[in-house]
Scaffold this motif. Structure first.
Motif, PDB file in Angstrom:
ATOM      1  N   SER A 142       0.827  -1.217   0.000  1.00 44.33           N
ATOM      2  CA  SER A 142       0.000   0.000   0.000  1.00 44.33           C
ATOM      3  C   SER A 142       0.856   1.260   0.000  1.00 44.33           C
ATOM      4  O   SER A 142       0.535   2.239  -0.685  1.00 44.33           O
ATOM      5  CB  SER A 142      -0.940  -0.004   1.207  1.00 44.33           C
TER       6      SER A 142
ATOM      7  N   GLU B 180       2.161   1.638  -3.371  1.00 47.95           N
ATOM      8  CA  GLU B 180       1.077   2.068  -4.261  1.00 47.95           C
ATOM      9  C   GLU B 180       0.837   3.569  -4.119  1.00 47.95           C
ATOM     10  O   GLU B 180       0.665   4.286  -5.115  1.00 47.95           O
ATOM     11  CB  GLU B 180      -0.200   1.300  -3.928  1.00 47.95           C
ATOM     12  N   LEU B 181       0.832   4.039  -2.873  1.00 42.70           N
ATOM     13  CA  LEU B 181       0.574   5.455  -2.627  1.00 42.70           C
ATOM     14  C   LEU B 181       1.699   6.321  -3.190  1.00 42.70           C
ATOM     15  O   LEU B 181       1.447   7.296  -3.912  1.00 42.70           O
ATOM     16  CB  LEU B 181       0.422   5.693  -1.126  1.00 42.70           C
TER      17      LEU B 181
ATOM     18  N   ALA C 183      -4.541   3.596   2.201  1.00 44.06           N
ATOM     19  CA  ALA C 183      -3.377   4.084   1.450  1.00 44.06           C
ATOM     20  C   ALA C 183      -3.388   3.558   0.019  1.00 44.06           C
ATOM     21  O   ALA C 183      -3.109   4.302  -0.931  1.00 44.06           O
ATOM     22  CB  ALA C 183      -2.088   3.654   2.155  1.00 44.06           C
TER      23      ALA C 183
ATOM     24  N   GLY D 242      -6.135   5.305  -1.845  1.00 38.40           N
ATOM     25  CA  GLY D 242      -5.714   6.678  -2.104  1.00 38.40           C
ATOM     26  C   GLY D 242      -4.686   6.759  -3.210  1.00 38.40           C
ATOM     27  O   GLY D 242      -4.707   7.683  -4.036  1.00 38.40           O
ATOM     28  N   GLY D 243      -3.786   5.776  -3.249  1.00 32.92           N
ATOM     29  CA  GLY D 243      -2.784   5.755  -4.306  1.00 32.92           C
ATOM     30  C   GLY D 243      -3.408   5.608  -5.680  1.00 32.92           C
ATOM     31  O   GLY D 243      -3.013   6.290  -6.632  1.00 32.92           O
TER      32      GLY D 243
END
Length: 525
Positions: free
Chosen positions: A28, A31-32, A190, A193-194
């Motif tokens: 995550s 990714e963010l 997260a 959001g990413g």
């Protein structure tokens, strides 16, 4: 269930859960942060792409044959399960010996970093999201594992007293589950959001929507009336963009700014040529209806589609470059590293092989190659239909191998004559009496002159062909059958414009396309 709940209270099970939570943080956070880098730099995409590159041929074929256009979703599901198991093992290792867990996490991080930096068009700096994600994962793993070590030092205590004393196992477990739940929720936020941030930062989809395609210098020939089979339920003659099959190696659809796109034509040429997207917009573009077929399409499969393409003839591009004597192949390469080997003579003849920028009256969809892809009539896509194309190297088959050729497929892929039954579906139940049978056949560049249907072992009977639009598009057919009660088998075969009858010899897609007659079993009531 009771045994499972009791096992989940054991420190080993909790350690495995801690490993899963830490892995979620790794992915995550990457990714963010990866929202500010190329999409191919995220761990899941990089790992998946590397997995595809090293997957044995038989497994690739199994995935396409089993899952079809859902092969990528199946890959992600398999990867998720694998990561879940490995994360649990690493958590257990860290609980038993912290140094071993650290080594495992760092090894996994190194594998992900290697997967990222070896992707085409990815810079070393793009590994930063994975590095930071790995560090964050290690920190979280330590914070979650440490309380589990303290559980070892507590003697067994009744649940009622254990719940009252701070630090007792019962209380520690509650705090562990609370911390783990918070970690997993935070990781989910997260990651989401990413993805949202990545979408918000991307302007490619908006740029595509605002792009106005130029009027072609040569419009597509008018489609004659009667190209659609009269049998209800047969595939539309013109495939809508949203229903057009997609088979490629890209887990993340490349996003290319058309203003930055450039095609380089080089190799065995007298003059290197570079084209921009504006050059294509200013060129004399042509429209053409072309049926594309995937080499992985099984007998009777649906990995084929027909669309109206807008583009610039590749023969005109190659004329500018002036191929040298001895050249017999063009190696086309996508921005994501995929490559295809196309016979040079095919791109120079009059079949209108295109650098396509439009599909069915609109700019290419992102997943179908925006801003530019290749469309070559008569060849399977694995040797011709390169999406997101950025490089054409004029070369020789003896000197270069393309992506799939390196993995056991043939160098050349002329499309085989094929007919399929679409209505009725296999294992369908129909009423006795007149039953409408219908489907589609293709033999691009040769055309279809006859389709025949066989019921059980009865003599072959000729179907009614719908009108033909061109030799490079598929042709539909229909057949009326007086059905009698009981189980029956429907077979179909086609004859192409050269007089050759579709072979009954069954062959798998590897190495140059499937062959054989489709047989559909129905029950007449």
């Amino acid at each position: 269930m009771k045994k499972l709940l009791n096992w989940l209270k054991e420190p080993a099970a909790l350690a495995a859960l801690a490993g899963v939570a830490a892995a979620a943080v790794v992915l995550s956070v990457a990714e963010l942060i990866g929202a500010f880098f190329t999409a191919r730099a995220t761990p899941v995409i990089a790992l998946g792409s590397t997995f595809i590159d090293f997957t044995p041929l038989w497994m690739k074929n199994f995935a396409v044959e089993t899952f079809g256009t859902n092969d990528k979703a199946a890959l992600f599901a398999g990867m998720g399960l694998t990561i879940l198991v490995l994360a649990g093992v690493l958590g257990l290792a860290a609980y038993r010996k912290w140094a071993l867990g650290v080594a495992g996490v760092l090894l996994m991080g190194a594998v992900i970093v290697a997967s990222v930096v070896t992707r085409a068009s990815v810079k070393p700096l793009d590994a930063l999201p994975t590095v930071l994600g790995t560090v964050a994962g290690l920190v979280v793993l330590r914070l979650l594992i440490a309380p589990l070590w303290r559980l070892k030092s507590w003697p067994e205590a009744p649940a009622d007293t254990g719940a009252e004393e701070p630090g007792r196992p019962a209380g520690s477990r509650r705090r562990f589950f609370a911390a783990t739940t918070a970690t997993l929720v935070g990781a989910g936020i997260a990651a989401t959001g990413g993805r949202l941030l990545s979408s918000a930062r991307s302007s490619i989809a908006k740029a595509r929507e605002s792009l106005q395609l130029p009027t072609p210098a040569k419009a597509a020939a008018a489609v004659p009336a009667g190209v659609q089979s009269p049998t209800a339920g047969v595939t539309p003659w013109l495939t809508p963009n949203g229903e057009f099959y997609r088979i490629d190696t890209a887990l993340s659809v490349p996003e290319i700014n058309a203003a930055d796109w450039e095609l380089r034509v080089h190799g065995m040429v007298e003059q290197e040529v570079r084209l921009t997207f504006q050059d294509l917009l200013d060129a004399e573009l042509i429209e053409s209806h072309v049926t594309l077929t995937c080499v992985s399409n099984p007998v009777g499969g649906n990995l084929a589609g027909n669309a109206k393409w807008l583009g610039f003839p590749l023969r005109e591009v190659l004329k500018r470059a002036r191929p040298q004597d001895g050249a017999d192949m063009v190696l086309s390469t996508s921005i994501d590293g995929f490559s295809a080997s196309t016979p040079l003579e095919v791109l120079l003849d009059d079949r209108d092989a295109l650098l396509a920028i439009g599909m069915n009256g609109e700019p290419l969809p992102l997943e179908h190659g925006y801003p530019v892809r290749m469309v070559v009539p008569g060849l399977y896509g694995f040797v011709s239909a390169t999406k997101w194309v950025v490089d054409l190297e004029v070369t020789r088959f003896a000197d270069n191998k393309a992506y799939w050729t390196q993995r056991g497929w043939s160098e050349r892929g002329p499309i085989k004559t094929m007919a399929r039954v679409e209505i009725p579906k296999s294992f369908a139940k129909v009423q006795a009496g007149r039953v409408a049978i219908g489907g589609t056949a293709w033999a691009q560049t040769r055309g279809i002159t006859k389709v025949e249907v066989q019921i059980d072992n009865n003599p072959w009977a000729e179907a009614v062909l719908s009108n033909e639009a061109s030799l490079i598009t598929w042709r539909q057919w229909s057949f009326d059958w007086e059905a009698t009660p009981g189980p029956h088998y429907i077979k179909v075969r086609a004859t192409d414009g050269t007089g050759a009858v579709q072979t009954d010899q069954r062959a798998d897609p590897v190495p140059d396309g499937a062959s054989g007659w489709q047989s559909v079993m129905v029950t007449v009531e």
